[in-house]
Design a protein around this motif. Structure first.
Motif, PDB file in Angstrom:
ATOM      1  N   UNK A  13       0.858  -1.211   0.000  1.00  0.00           N
ATOM      2  CA  UNK A  13       0.000   0.000   0.000  1.00  0.00           C
ATOM      3  C   UNK A  13       0.879   1.241   0.000  1.00  0.00           C
ATOM      4  N   UNK A  14       1.935   1.178   0.829  1.00  0.00           N
ATOM      5  CA  UNK A  14       2.789   2.361   0.976  1.00  0.00           C
ATOM      6  C   UNK A  14       3.629   2.605  -0.263  1.00  0.00           C
ATOM      7  N   UNK A  15       4.116   1.534  -0.856  1.00  0.00           N
ATOM      8  CA  UNK A  15       4.894   1.717  -2.098  1.00  0.00           C
ATOM      9  C   UNK A  15       3.996   2.301  -3.174  1.00  0.00           C
ATOM     10  N   UNK A  16       2.779   1.784  -3.238  1.00  0.00           N
ATOM     11  CA  UNK A  16       1.798   2.288  -4.184  1.00  0.00           C
ATOM     12  C   UNK A  16       1.570   3.790  -3.960  1.00  0.00           C
ATOM     13  N   UNK A  55       7.981  13.834 -21.886  1.00  0.00           N
ATOM     14  CA  UNK A  55       7.854  13.027 -20.669  1.00  0.00           C
ATOM     15  C   UNK A  55       6.549  13.270 -19.900  1.00  0.00           C
ATOM     16  N   UNK A  56       6.055  14.505 -19.941  1.00  0.00           N
ATOM     17  CA  UNK A  56       4.884  14.860 -19.114  1.00  0.00           C
ATOM     18  C   UNK A  56       3.715  13.870 -19.239  1.00  0.00           C
ATOM     19  N   UNK A  57       3.258  13.559 -20.463  1.00  0.00           N
ATOM     20  CA  UNK A  57       2.109  12.645 -20.551  1.00  0.00           C
ATOM     21  C   UNK A  57       2.400  11.253 -19.982  1.00  0.00           C
ATOM     22  N   UNK A  58       3.632  10.795 -20.121  1.00  0.00           N
ATOM     23  CA  UNK A  58       3.958   9.465 -19.579  1.00  0.00           C
ATOM     24  C   UNK A  58       3.952   9.479 -18.053  1.00  0.00           C
ATOM     25  N   UNK A  59       4.452  10.575 -17.468  1.00  0.00           N
ATOM     26  CA  UNK A  59       4.461  10.660 -16.005  1.00  0.00           C
ATOM     27  C   UNK A  59       3.038  10.769 -15.476  1.00  0.00           C
ATOM     28  N   UNK A  60       2.207  11.518 -16.221  1.00  0.00           N
ATOM     29  CA  UNK A  60       0.798  11.625 -15.841  1.00  0.00           C
ATOM     30  C   UNK A  60       0.120  10.264 -15.918  1.00  0.00           C
ATOM     31  N   UNK A  61       0.406   9.551 -16.979  1.00  0.00           N
ATOM     32  CA  UNK A  61      -0.198   8.225 -17.160  1.00  0.00           C
ATOM     33  C   UNK A  61       0.224   7.278 -16.030  1.00  0.00           C
ATOM     34  N   UNK A  62       1.512   7.330 -15.659  1.00  0.00           N
ATOM     35  CA  UNK A  62       1.997   6.470 -14.566  1.00  0.00           C
ATOM     36  C   UNK A  62       1.310   6.827 -13.245  1.00  0.00           C
ATOM     37  N   UNK A  63       1.069   8.131 -13.032  1.00  0.00           N
ATOM     38  CA  UNK A  63       0.359   8.533 -11.806  1.00  0.00           C
ATOM     39  C   UNK A  63      -1.045   7.933 -11.794  1.00  0.00           C
ATOM     40  N   UNK A  64      -1.727   8.012 -12.947  1.00  0.00           N
ATOM     41  CA  UNK A  64      -3.087   7.471 -13.024  1.00  0.00           C
ATOM     42  C   UNK A  64      -3.065   5.954 -12.809  1.00  0.00           C
ATOM     43  N   UNK A  65      -2.116   5.266 -13.433  1.00  0.00           N
ATOM     44  CA  UNK A  65      -2.042   3.805 -13.267  1.00  0.00           C
ATOM     45  C   UNK A  65      -1.803   3.460 -11.788  1.00  0.00           C
ATOM     46  N   UNK A  66      -0.903   4.212 -11.145  1.00  0.00           N
ATOM     47  CA  UNK A  66      -0.669   4.014  -9.711  1.00  0.00           C
ATOM     48  C   UNK A  66      -1.943   4.234  -8.915  1.00  0.00           C
ATOM     49  N   UNK A  67      -2.685   5.267  -9.270  1.00  0.00           N
ATOM     50  CA  UNK A  67      -3.902   5.588  -8.517  1.00  0.00           C
ATOM     51  C   UNK A  67      -4.971   4.512  -8.715  1.00  0.00           C
ATOM     52  N   UNK A  68      -5.018   3.918  -9.909  1.00  0.00           N
ATOM     53  CA  UNK A  68      -6.000   2.852 -10.149  1.00  0.00           C
ATOM     54  C   UNK A  68      -5.772   1.731  -9.120  1.00  0.00           C
ATOM     55  N   UNK A  69      -4.494   1.410  -8.874  1.00  0.00           N
ATOM     56  CA  UNK A  69      -4.171   0.391  -7.876  1.00  0.00           C
ATOM     57  C   UNK A  69      -4.701   0.788  -6.506  1.00  0.00           C
ATOM     58  N   UNK A  70      -4.445   2.024  -6.119  1.00  0.00           N
ATOM     59  CA  UNK A  70      -4.881   2.522  -4.813  1.00  0.00           C
ATOM     60  C   UNK A  70      -6.413   2.573  -4.751  1.00  0.00           C
TER      61      UNK A  70
END
Ligand code: HEM
Length: 207
Positions: A13-16, A55-70
């Motif tokens: 959870x914390x790593x996420x 890079x911006x859109x990829x970093x945004x996408x990674x944030x969203x993917x991380x949030x989906x997990x959370x």
């Protein structure tokens, strides 16, 4: 001497959570660089203008993917209950520091739940609108008018996400003993009793 500690988050959870926070900072700083010339110097962090743009859109996408997990870990704990509605009415007292006699709170209080749903909503809007003007991949499928609206909504929801996160961090610091929930995964029993009595009952029952 510290009393008994209770487990609030698992390592995963914390790593996420911290992965999302890191991506939020990177996507946020690179996005601000495009938002106003006063922030343009942030491009230096990402290797200059063109790299920041790539890079911006990829970093945004990674944030969203991380949030989906959370999101899937936590959405059930963030559903608004009748207890939350009662708590909301008394919120003014809580903000003045008077926590006595407030309607009992479960794992998250009403304010935290609102933060969760505002983050969810703003990230959905950021993702959908961001895809619409992501050149060269998806932008050709949308009209220029649609892209203009998308840019506007993208900035507006970024503002919502940034303000919500500032509130989130402020509250985490302000409610003493909360930060360690996300740094070590544990909280003190008295923290749980004071701030989340129903959750405290739930995790200590049968002991
Ligand atoms: C330096 C920045 C941050 C700090 C210090 C921080 C701190 C914390 C802490 C201490 C908790 C545990 C609260 C509790 O269990 O009662 C938490 C939970 C959470 N955080 Fe963060 N956080 C940060 C950034 C972010 C960001 C950028 C996001 C998402 C965009 C985020 C999303 C969440 C979510 C969804 C929860 C679970 C709470 C809920 O579902 O209501 N955090 N954070």
């Amino acid at each position: 001497m510290m009393g008994k500690m209770l487990q609030r988050y698992k390592d995963s959870d914390r790593m996420n959570h911290w992965f999302i926070a890191l991506m939020f900072v990177l996507a946020g700083l690179s996005g601000l660089a495009f938002f106003h010339p006063a922030f343009f110097f942030f491009v230096n962090l990402f290797g200059g203008g063109p790299w920041t743009r790539i890079l911006h859109p990829f970093m945004g996408l990674l944030m969203v993917i991380g949030f989906v997990g959370m999101f899937f870990r936590l959405w059930r704990d963030n559903l608004i209950t009748d207890g939350d509605r009662a708590w909301r009415k008394e919120m003014g007292r809580m903000l003045k520091g008077d926590k006595e006699g407030l309607p009992p709170v479960g794992k998250y209080n009403y304010g935290q739940k609102m933060v969760f749903w505002l983050m969810t909503l703003s990230l959905v809007v950021l993702l959908v609108t961001g895809v619409m003007f992501w050149r060269p991949w998806f932008a050709p499928y949308f009209s220029i008018e649609a892209m203009r609206v998308a840019v506007l909504l993208h900035s507006a929801s970024a503002v919502v996400l940034i303000l919500t996160t500032i509130m989130h961090v402020y509250a985490a610091i302000w409610v003493k003993g909360t930060i360690r929930a996300m740094t070590r995964g544990t909280v003190s029993e008295s923290w749980a009793k004071t701030n989340h009595p129903l959750w405290h009952q739930e995790v200590t029952k049968g002991r």
